[in-house]
Design a protein around this motif. Structure first.
Motif, PDB file in Angstrom:
ATOM      1  N   TYR A 149       1.161  -1.201   0.034  1.00 36.58           N
ATOM      2  CA  TYR A 149       0.310  -0.126   0.412  1.00 36.58           C
ATOM      3  C   TYR A 149       0.758   1.024  -0.101  1.00 36.58           C
ATOM      4  CZ  TYR A 149       0.217   0.839   5.157  1.00 36.58           C
ATOM      5  OH  TYR A 149       1.694   1.172   6.549  1.00 36.58           O
ATOM      6  N   ARG A 150       1.990   1.176   0.154  1.00 32.22           N
ATOM      7  CA  ARG A 150       3.347   2.261   0.366  1.00 32.22           C
ATOM      8  C   ARG A 150       3.773   2.710  -0.891  1.00 32.22           C
ATOM      9  NH1 ARG A 150       4.259  -0.430   5.019  1.00 32.22           N
ATOM     10  NH2 ARG A 150       5.879  -1.745   4.189  1.00 32.22           N
ATOM     11  N   ALA A 151       3.595   1.814  -1.552  1.00 38.58           N
ATOM     12  CA  ALA A 151       4.064   1.810  -3.070  1.00 38.58           C
ATOM     13  C   ALA A 151       4.658   2.572  -4.168  1.00 38.58           C
ATOM     14  CB  ALA A 151       4.413   0.617  -4.355  1.00 38.58           C
ATOM     15  N   ARG A 152       5.445   3.796  -4.211  1.00 40.35           N
ATOM     16  CA  ARG A 152       5.277   4.311  -6.100  1.00 40.35           C
ATOM     17  C   ARG A 152       4.868   3.743  -6.920  1.00 40.35           C
ATOM     18  NH1 ARG A 152       8.917   9.660  -6.537  1.00 40.35           N
ATOM     19  NH2 ARG A 152       7.229  10.284  -8.154  1.00 40.35           N
ATOM     20  N   GLU A 153       3.665   3.421  -7.273  1.00 39.65           N
ATOM     21  CA  GLU A 153       3.437   2.532  -8.727  1.00 39.65           C
ATOM     22  C   GLU A 153       4.033   3.070  -9.626  1.00 39.65           C
ATOM     23  OE1 GLU A 153      -0.444   1.319  -8.689  1.00 39.65           O
ATOM     24  OE2 GLU A 153      -0.775   0.428  -6.258  1.00 39.65           O
ATOM     25  N   SER A 154       4.063   4.389  -9.889  1.00 37.40           N
ATOM     26  CA  SER A 154       4.516   5.318 -11.194  1.00 37.40           C
ATOM     27  C   SER A 154       5.782   4.791 -12.222  1.00 37.40           C
ATOM     28  CB  SER A 154       4.201   6.377 -11.279  1.00 37.40           C
ATOM     29  OG  SER A 154       4.876   6.871 -10.134  1.00 37.40           O
ATOM     30  N   ARG A 155       6.686   4.724 -11.017  1.00 32.58           N
ATOM     31  CA  ARG A 155       8.215   3.695 -11.075  1.00 32.58           C
ATOM     32  C   ARG A 155       8.884   3.490 -10.968  1.00 32.58           C
ATOM     33  NH1 ARG A 155      12.171   6.360  -8.860  1.00 32.58           N
ATOM     34  NH2 ARG A 155      11.333   7.835  -6.862  1.00 32.58           N
ATOM     35  N   ILE A 184      11.701  -1.217  -5.917  1.00 36.64           N
ATOM     36  CA  ILE A 184       9.984  -0.270  -5.874  1.00 36.64           C
ATOM     37  C   ILE A 184       9.947   0.547  -4.974  1.00 36.64           C
ATOM     38  CG2 ILE A 184       7.732  -0.048  -5.790  1.00 36.64           C
ATOM     39  CD1 ILE A 184       8.899  -1.494  -8.490  1.00 36.64           C
ATOM     40  N   PRO A 185       9.728   1.890  -4.704  1.00 38.80           N
ATOM     41  CA  PRO A 185      10.313   3.242  -4.038  1.00 38.80           C
ATOM     42  C   PRO A 185       8.774   3.284  -3.164  1.00 38.80           C
ATOM     43  CG  PRO A 185      10.261   4.251  -5.992  1.00 38.80           C
ATOM     44  CD  PRO A 185      10.053   2.797  -6.501  1.00 38.80           C
ATOM     45  N   GLU A 186       8.961   4.361  -2.260  1.00 40.13           N
ATOM     46  CA  GLU A 186       7.823   4.208  -0.868  1.00 40.13           C
ATOM     47  C   GLU A 186       7.366   5.707  -2.000  1.00 40.13           C
ATOM     48  OE1 GLU A 186       7.039   4.236   3.119  1.00 40.13           O
ATOM     49  OE2 GLU A 186       9.256   4.458   3.180  1.00 40.13           O
ATOM     50  N   ARG A 187       6.301   5.640  -1.713  1.00 39.62           N
ATOM     51  CA  ARG A 187       5.627   7.065  -2.515  1.00 39.62           C
ATOM     52  C   ARG A 187       5.760   7.814  -0.967  1.00 39.62           C
ATOM     53  NH1 ARG A 187       0.481   6.560   0.263  1.00 39.62           N
ATOM     54  NH2 ARG A 187      -0.087   4.290   0.196  1.00 39.62           N
ATOM     55  N   PHE A 188       5.422   9.517  -1.709  1.00 44.64           N
ATOM     56  CA  PHE A 188       6.013  10.220  -0.067  1.00 44.64           C
ATOM     57  C   PHE A 188       4.483  10.548   0.602  1.00 44.64           C
ATOM     58  CE2 PHE A 188       9.074  11.844  -3.247  1.00 44.64           C
ATOM     59  CZ  PHE A 188       9.890  11.454  -2.852  1.00 44.64           C
TER      60      PHE A 188
END
Length: 189
Positions: A149-155, A184-188
């Motif tokens: 649920y924390r993933a930055r899905e666009s990159r 897969i980075p975490e979104r802000f």
């Protein structure tokens, strides 16, 4: 050249040669890109190969590139395979067999299992996964159980094996290669 009939319809007889030419060019471009993609793949530790020496079943078989980048083959021993294309390895094996062992060896090599890729970060099951030809970042995420649920899905970030650079802006449709480490980075927010 008139392409339209008196009724305003497109004349197929006049367009047919042009269509055939365009299709031939497209097929040629696709074939050359497939050859370039195949040739661009470089062997490394963990790749499993099937080698075949024509009319020599005792010299043919399944082999693996070991951790130091060598393949151990009958008669000729260890052959350096790291950073070679499949075609370059075929040539190297044929050269080693020529003369002392065979007059005119014909060697074919194919990759049966690619080395794995790794995915870490904001996916449900990070880890090591078997590479499948034609993979994208989204395929890799799916294999790893999807995004958290924390993933930055666009990159994503992709580090290629053997290269010091990291592609920090890889899109979901970006290609994945064997040995890649995908983060897969975490979104802000």
């Amino acid at each position: 050249m008139q392409l339209w009939t008196s009724g305003g319809q497109l004349c197929w007889q006049r367009l047919k040669p042009l269509c055939l030419l365009v299709m031939a060019l497209l097929v040629g471009m696709m074939a050359s890109s497939l050859v370039r993609a195949e040739e661009a793949y470089r062997l490394d530790a963990g790749d499993k190969l099937r080698g075949n020496v024509y009319n020599e079943p005792s010299l043919s078989g399944e082999f693996e590139v070991d951790g130091s980048g060598f393949v151990s083959l009958p008669l000729i021993g260890e052959v350096a395979a790291r950073d070679l294309t499949v075609r370059e390895l075929e040539q190297r094996v044929a050269d080693a067999l020529r003369g002392d062992y065979l007059v005119s060896p014909r060697v074919s090599v194919e990759v049966t299992n690619y080395r794995p890729f790794y995915i870490i970060g904001e996916v449900n099951n990070p880890g090591r996964y078997a590479y499948v030809d034609g993979m994208t970042v989204m395929n890799a995420v799916a294999m790893a159980g999807g995004f958290t649920y924390r993933a930055r899905e666009s990159r994503a970030e992709i580090k290629r094996q053997g290269q010091g650079e990291v592609d920090r802006n890889a899109a979901p449709h970006s290609p994945v290669m064997p040995g890649d480490v995908i983060t897969i980075p975490e979104r802000f927010f």
